[in-house]
Write an enzyme that holds these catalytic residues in place. Structure first.
Site, short mmCIF file in Angstrom:
data_model
loop_
_atom_site.label_atom_id
_atom_site.label_comp_id
_atom_site.label_asym_id
_atom_site.label_seq_id
_atom_site.Cartn_x
_atom_site.Cartn_y
_atom_site.Cartn_z
N LYS A 13 0.83 -1.21 0.00
CA LYS A 13 0.00 0.00 0.00
C LYS A 13 0.86 1.26 0.00
O LYS A 13 0.59 2.19 -0.74
CB LYS A 13 -0.94 0.03 1.23
CG LYS A 13 -1.96 -1.10 1.25
CD LYS A 13 -3.01 -0.86 2.33
CE LYS A 13 -2.46 -0.89 3.75
NZ LYS A 13 -1.94 -2.21 4.17
N ARG A 86 -10.03 1.05 8.62
CA ARG A 86 -9.72 -0.35 8.89
C ARG A 86 -10.88 -1.05 9.58
O ARG A 86 -10.78 -2.25 9.87
CB ARG A 86 -8.50 -0.46 9.78
CG ARG A 86 -7.16 -0.67 9.03
CD ARG A 86 -6.08 -0.65 10.07
NE ARG A 86 -4.87 -1.34 9.77
CZ ARG A 86 -3.74 -0.74 9.38
NH1 ARG A 86 -3.71 0.55 9.14
NH2 ARG A 86 -2.64 -1.44 9.24
N ARG A 125 11.17 -6.71 5.49
CA ARG A 125 11.11 -5.27 5.22
C ARG A 125 12.07 -4.50 6.12
O ARG A 125 12.18 -4.78 7.31
CB ARG A 125 9.67 -4.82 5.49
CG ARG A 125 9.37 -3.40 5.11
CD ARG A 125 7.91 -3.19 4.84
NE ARG A 125 7.08 -3.22 6.03
CZ ARG A 125 5.76 -3.01 6.00
NH1 ARG A 125 5.15 -2.78 4.86
NH2 ARG A 125 5.07 -3.06 7.12
N ARG A 158 10.84 -2.33 11.55
CA ARG A 158 9.77 -1.84 12.42
C ARG A 158 9.50 -2.87 13.50
O ARG A 158 9.46 -4.06 13.22
CB ARG A 158 8.48 -1.64 11.60
CG ARG A 158 8.31 -0.24 11.06
CD ARG A 158 7.16 -0.14 10.10
NE ARG A 158 5.90 -0.66 10.60
CZ ARG A 158 4.76 -0.62 9.92
NH1 ARG A 158 4.71 -0.09 8.71
NH2 ARG A 158 3.65 -1.12 10.43
N ARG A 169 -1.46 -8.94 13.16
CA ARG A 169 -1.94 -7.88 12.26
C ARG A 169 -2.79 -8.47 11.14
O ARG A 169 -3.80 -7.89 10.72
CB ARG A 169 -0.75 -7.10 11.69
CG ARG A 169 -0.09 -6.21 12.74
CD ARG A 169 1.28 -5.74 12.32
NE ARG A 169 1.26 -4.83 11.20
CZ ARG A 169 2.32 -4.55 10.44
NH1 ARG A 169 3.49 -5.14 10.69
NH2 ARG A 169 2.22 -3.71 9.45
P1 AMP Z 1 0.32 0.36 9.31
O1 AMP Z 1 1.60 1.09 9.17
O2 AMP Z 1 -0.78 0.89 8.43
O3 AMP Z 1 0.49 -1.13 9.18
O4 AMP Z 1 -0.20 0.62 10.81
C1 AMP Z 1 0.59 0.25 11.92
C2 AMP Z 1 -0.29 0.10 13.15
O5 AMP Z 1 -0.93 1.36 13.45
C3 AMP Z 1 -1.44 -0.89 13.02
O6 AMP Z 1 -1.03 -2.23 13.26
C4 AMP Z 1 -2.39 -0.36 14.09
O7 AMP Z 1 -1.95 -0.70 15.40
C5 AMP Z 1 -2.25 1.14 13.94
N1 AMP Z 1 -3.21 1.69 12.93
C6 AMP Z 1 -2.91 2.29 11.76
N2 AMP Z 1 -4.02 2.65 11.11
C7 AMP Z 1 -5.06 2.27 11.89
C8 AMP Z 1 -6.48 2.34 11.74
N3 AMP Z 1 -7.05 2.89 10.66
N4 AMP Z 1 -7.25 1.83 12.74
C9 AMP Z 1 -6.69 1.29 13.85
N5 AMP Z 1 -5.37 1.16 14.02
C10 AMP Z 1 -4.55 1.65 13.06
#
Ligand code: AMP
Length: 221
Positions: A13, A86, A125, A158, A169
């Protein structure tokens, strides 16, 4: 124009969002990046979300909705949302907020990648903590191991990119995020794209799907 990019963790993404936001001249807004920046800056919000993120769980809706919608409203030129919404509650709030502003959602692109690919993609990654450039130890290695090509910084993994957290996740994705595809499909906004091809092929397919929707060449589905 307002766009949403859906897909499991590791679907690409972030990479595709960079290209699409340039092609369609909209602001790329990554909810994960917003939260990580808050944590890095040591804010109260950052402290509130840290535990959820490190465990691979979703941050509560009320927190993330407020954080992201305030940024969406501030972007008059349109946004490409990556990582938000999400949950169904987030998806509904987003649409309400856009409509209330006299705006709308133009297209939702879902990058489809099977679970077995996701784990390898994510655990390999590596990220530059300074410029945010993303690498992969096998698929997109830096010229010098563990060093960013752009600025020479040491790359990091990360903390939520470990195998254990990735599984959590993925579970959150299947249970809470994947069901919103049906919501968007029903609204005639969803395009599902095969996310397993080359970066360029996936990007081309996503661009075409958005163009088709925006010019009204496609009737839905
Ligand atoms: P990402 O980088 O998009 O994978 O997001 C990393 C983490 O941030 C996720 O595993 C969640 O803990 C939190 N997070 C990011 N976006 C959201 C969202 N829209 N709703 C809830 N948690 C989020």
């Amino acid at each position: 124009m307002n766009l949403v990019l859906l897909g499991p963790p590791g679907a690409g993404k972030g990479t595709q969002a960079t290209r699409l936001s340039q092609e369609f001249a909209v602001r790329h807004l990554s909810s994960g990046d917003v939260l990580r920046a808050e944590r890095q800056a040591g804010t109260e919000l950052g402290a509130r979300v840290a535990g959820y993120m490190d465990a691979g769980e979703l941050v509560p809706d009320d927190i993330i909705i407020e954080v992201i919608l305030s940024r969406v409203k501030a972007e008059s030129g349109g946004v490409l949302l990556d990582g938000f919404p999400r949950t169904r509650a987030q998806a509904e709030s987003l649409l309400e907020a856009l409509l209330a502003d006299g705006s709308s959602l133009d297209a939702v692109i879902s990058l489809e990648v099977p679970d077995e690919d996701v784990v390898g993609r994510i655990t390999g990654r590596r990220i530059c903590p300074a410029c945010g450039q993303v690498y992969h130890v096998r698929f997109h290695p830096p010229q010098k191991a563990d060093i960013c090509d752009a600025d020479g910084e040491k790359l990091i993994q990360r903390p939520d990119d470990t195998e254990e957290v990735v599984k959590q996740r993925l579970q959150a994705y299947h249970e809470q995020t994947e069901p919103i595809k049906a919501y968007y499909r029903q609204k005639g906004l969803l395009s599902e794209i095969d996310g397993t091809g080359t970066m360029e092929a996936v990007g081309d397919a996503a661009c075409k799907a958005i163009q088709d929707r925006v010019c009204g060449c496609e009737s839905g589905g």
